[in-house]
Scaffold this motif. Structure first.
Motif, mmCIF file in Angstrom:
data_model
loop_
_atom_site.group_PDB
_atom_site.id
_atom_site.type_symbol
_atom_site.label_atom_id
_atom_site.label_comp_id
_atom_site.label_asym_id
_atom_site.label_seq_id
_atom_site.Cartn_x
_atom_site.Cartn_y
_atom_site.Cartn_z
ATOM 1 N N LYS A 184 65.329 43.851 101.094
ATOM 2 C CA LYS A 184 64.153 43.418 100.336
ATOM 3 C C LYS A 184 64.328 42.001 99.777
ATOM 4 O O LYS A 184 63.346 41.338 99.450
ATOM 5 N N HIS A 185 65.584 41.577 99.665
ATOM 6 C CA HIS A 185 65.864 40.241 99.135
ATOM 7 C C HIS A 185 65.942 39.252 100.295
ATOM 8 O O HIS A 185 67.021 38.908 100.769
ATOM 9 N N LYS A 186 64.807 38.789 100.742
ATOM 10 C CA LYS A 186 64.733 37.915 101.901
ATOM 11 C C LYS A 186 65.347 36.542 101.607
ATOM 12 O O LYS A 186 64.994 35.895 100.614
ATOM 13 N N ALA A 187 66.261 36.132 102.456
ATOM 14 C CA ALA A 187 66.924 34.840 102.281
ATOM 15 C C ALA A 187 65.902 33.714 102.214
ATOM 16 O O ALA A 187 64.962 33.660 103.015
ATOM 17 N N GLY A 188 66.078 32.827 101.241
ATOM 18 C CA GLY A 188 65.188 31.684 101.102
ATOM 19 C C GLY A 188 64.024 31.910 100.162
ATOM 20 O O GLY A 188 63.332 30.954 99.794
ATOM 21 N N THR A 189 63.789 33.154 99.755
ATOM 22 C CA THR A 189 62.704 33.426 98.810
ATOM 23 C C THR A 189 63.239 33.342 97.382
ATOM 24 O O THR A 189 64.427 33.560 97.131
#
Length: 215
Positions: A44-49
């Protein structure tokens, strides 16, 4: 060390003031991004967000306390992320990502200090202090400063970093150096002439150009 969100406790500043404990709080980390490593741990913790804006808190107890005691003391922050700190200077520097150029950088002026905590003093590493001490000694020599109180007053007015170091832990070292430097300045030309004459009496001669002792 713990992470908290301001909307969970809008009055956190007042609470920390009343707590009276040496505590540092980071500027709002509102530009942090999830990394690929974070995404591997939690899809759920998308890289870059961007992460949700948050603050880091560093609490300094005078004596060892239990994990439960820390959770109790800071329950008003409703934090679920509480960790022990292995290095106070390292974590103090982390409040602004000082040593993490790959992360968002935050203004040191945004660090909040409570209960007498001093962020800048805590951030100073051994190498930082060593460099500052060398700079002080060079300044003393170059400006022929022989009165410690005048040097301290000058630092208070013109160099906050040096002033803080003198207030903290470097006072003795600089005072001792200046005392030695001052003593060296007392050596007069008469003393030098007397020393040169003694060398002659002892069968030694000094080269007028180089000052080298000749037998």
């Amino acid at each position: 060390m713990l992470v908290f969100y301001e909307d969970q406790c809008p009055e956190w500043r007042d609470e920390l003031d009343e707590l009276g404990m040496r505590t540092l709080v980071s500027p709002s980390h509102d530009a942090d991004e999830w990394t690929a490593r974070d995404e591997k741990k939690n899809p759920k913790h998308k890289a870059g967000t961007l992460k949700e804006p948050h603050r880091h808190l560093l609490a300094m107890y005078d004596n060892p306390v239990s994990y439960d005691q820390v959770v109790k003391d800071f329950a008003f922050l409703k934090s679920k992320n509480v960790k022990y700190v292995k290095s106070l200077p390292a974590m103090a520097r982390y409040l602004t990502h000082m040593d993490s150029p790959d992360k968002a950088q935050y203004d040191p002026e945004g660090v909040c200090e409570f209960g007498g905590a001093d962020w800048r003093d805590l951030c100073a590493t051994t190498s930082d202090k060593h460099l500052a001490l060398r700079e002080m000694r060079a300044f003393i020599r170059e400006n022929n400063i022989v009165d410690f109180y005048l040097f301290w007053d000058w630092c208070d007015e013109h160099n906050d970093e040096w002033s803080r170091l003198l207030d903290d832990s470097c006072c003795y070292a600089i005072e001792h150096y200046m005392r030695s430097f001052r003593a060296a300045q007392v050596v007069t030309q008469e003393d030098r002439d007397a020393l040169r004459a003694k060398r002659v009496d002892d069968g030694c001669h000094t080269d007028c150009q180089t000052g080298a002792i000749q037998s």
